[in-house]
Design a protein around this motif. Sequence first.
Motif, mmCIF file in Angstrom:
data_model
loop_
_atom_site.group_PDB
_atom_site.id
_atom_site.type_symbol
_atom_site.label_atom_id
_atom_site.label_comp_id
_atom_site.label_asym_id
_atom_site.label_seq_id
_atom_site.Cartn_x
_atom_site.Cartn_y
_atom_site.Cartn_z
ATOM 1 N N ASP A 137 -2.184 0.729 3.066
ATOM 2 C CA ASP A 137 -2.784 1.504 4.148
ATOM 3 C C ASP A 137 -4.265 1.722 3.832
ATOM 4 O OD1 ASP A 137 -3.495 3.268 6.068
ATOM 5 O OD2 ASP A 137 -2.128 4.868 5.456
ATOM 6 N N ILE A 165 -0.795 6.594 7.200
ATOM 7 C CA ILE A 165 0.664 6.724 7.055
ATOM 8 C C ILE A 165 0.959 7.908 6.118
ATOM 9 C CG2 ILE A 165 2.806 5.511 6.448
ATOM 10 C CD1 ILE A 165 1.302 3.943 8.549
ATOM 11 N N VAL A 225 3.669 -0.961 1.599
ATOM 12 C CA VAL A 225 2.660 -0.484 2.557
ATOM 13 C C VAL A 225 1.276 -0.504 1.900
ATOM 14 C CG1 VAL A 225 1.919 1.448 4.004
ATOM 15 C CG2 VAL A 225 4.373 0.979 3.688
ATOM 16 N N ASP A 233 -7.272 2.597 12.236
ATOM 17 C CA ASP A 233 -6.534 3.841 12.521
ATOM 18 C C ASP A 233 -6.405 4.089 14.028
ATOM 19 O OD1 ASP A 233 -9.309 4.002 12.229
ATOM 20 O OD2 ASP A 233 -9.317 6.095 11.644
ATOM 21 N N VAL A 293 -2.190 -1.752 7.046
ATOM 22 C CA VAL A 293 -2.864 -0.976 8.102
ATOM 23 C C VAL A 293 -4.372 -1.161 7.951
ATOM 24 C CG1 VAL A 293 -3.149 1.281 9.171
ATOM 25 C CG2 VAL A 293 -1.016 0.746 7.966
#
Length: 405
Positions: free
Chosen positions: A399, A404, A397, A380, A377
């Motif tokens: 992030d 998240i 993940v 945002d 990620v």
Amino acid sequence: MSVSDKRICVVGLGYIGLPTASLLATKGFEVHGVDVSQYVVDTINDGNIHIVEPDLDILVKSAVNSGKLRADTKPIEADVFIIAVPTPFIDGEENKKPNLDYIKDATNAIAPYLNKGNLVILESTSPVGTTDEVVARILQDRGLVVGEDIYIAHCPERVLPGRILVELVENDRVVGGVDETSTEVAVSFYEGIVRGEVLATSSKVAEMVKLIENSFRDVNIAFANELSMICDEENINPWEVIKLANRHPRVNILQPGPGVGGHCIAVDPWFIVDRAPELANLIRTARRVNDAKPEWVFRRVKKCAEKLRDPVIACLGLAFKADVDDLRESPALDIVRRLREENIGQILVCEPNIEKSEEFELSNLDTIIERSDIVLVLVDHKPFRKITAASLKEKIVIDTRGVIT
Ligand code: SAJ
């Protein structure tokens, strides 16, 4: 003189100049916009826009249709001249130096059209001293007496991309003339167009105020970014740490991310460093911390990818910040490019604010998540904030924005 008799010449029709020109036109001023690009001029004269900003298309169309806004590649005589051109930096080895060529060109371009009583406003973010030492000097050298023939002031733009039209009107403005009469004339001009308070000062103070606003934010984000790397070593969540620390009444830490992008916060602090290289150590260090963050993110992804066979990496976001389509100086873009250049795995990209990219094949969010081993990620954006940790439990993940949960 009534508003409708007043003519304003806005030089530079980009993210600041175009919204400003159209706002003034809808307020009844006769506005002549100037841009060096014929494409930009033609687009605006057709009632269209060449940048993306909420509601700007509607404002420009109505300004052009009313006949109050015209664009051209050359200035004309006017009562007020607003310079809103870019002030990028020149990349140096150690520090970066401001490039004032656009301001010099704009000042030289308007000089032949200036008449007694005109007001010249520099809105471009500028190193301390520019209004006096560059703009006023060029005009004085052409025989104009500042404070008698013409008035010169700095009024830095302070609007946030994504909220430009609201903030143009609502924000307080800092207005500093190169002499007292210039300040008075410029203050009275802005009082007629904004709802926020107009705060009078000198041009040098106004220049410094603008630079420190963005430097303050840069230093605060650097603190958050440094903290996020320290927390990572400790295996604790930096967003939780910051959220709890911010419950203290006198603590207000900004959010860590993949780095600082855009053409303001990552640029303006260098203008302070350039004028005070021996003194601006904290500001320079903050810039370096933020500039180093994309590399840190890249190394983290690489480390995870190395553990997998044929890793598929879903990259969420390319823009420099949430809910905009602007890719300029974007740390997300740098990271995705780097991952691809270094062949870290199969790179899938979703950028919901862009329809098409020449560089990347853009895909739907669900599709790329479904196909990926690693979910990275980077921005945002609103649709990404809806993703739950539970839905990604089979994936690795990474992030960088703490969205998240
Ligand atoms: N960012 C973080 N963490 C945060 C906040 C921002 O990593 O907590 C990142 C963003 O993702 C982005 C970068 O910083 O990459 C800059 O974003 P931003 O929203 O802070 O600022 P800009 O560059 O869009 O606009 C700034 C604003 N300045 C301030 O808020 C002091 C704006 O008001 C100025 O007019 C603009 O710079 C400008 O033109 O100078």
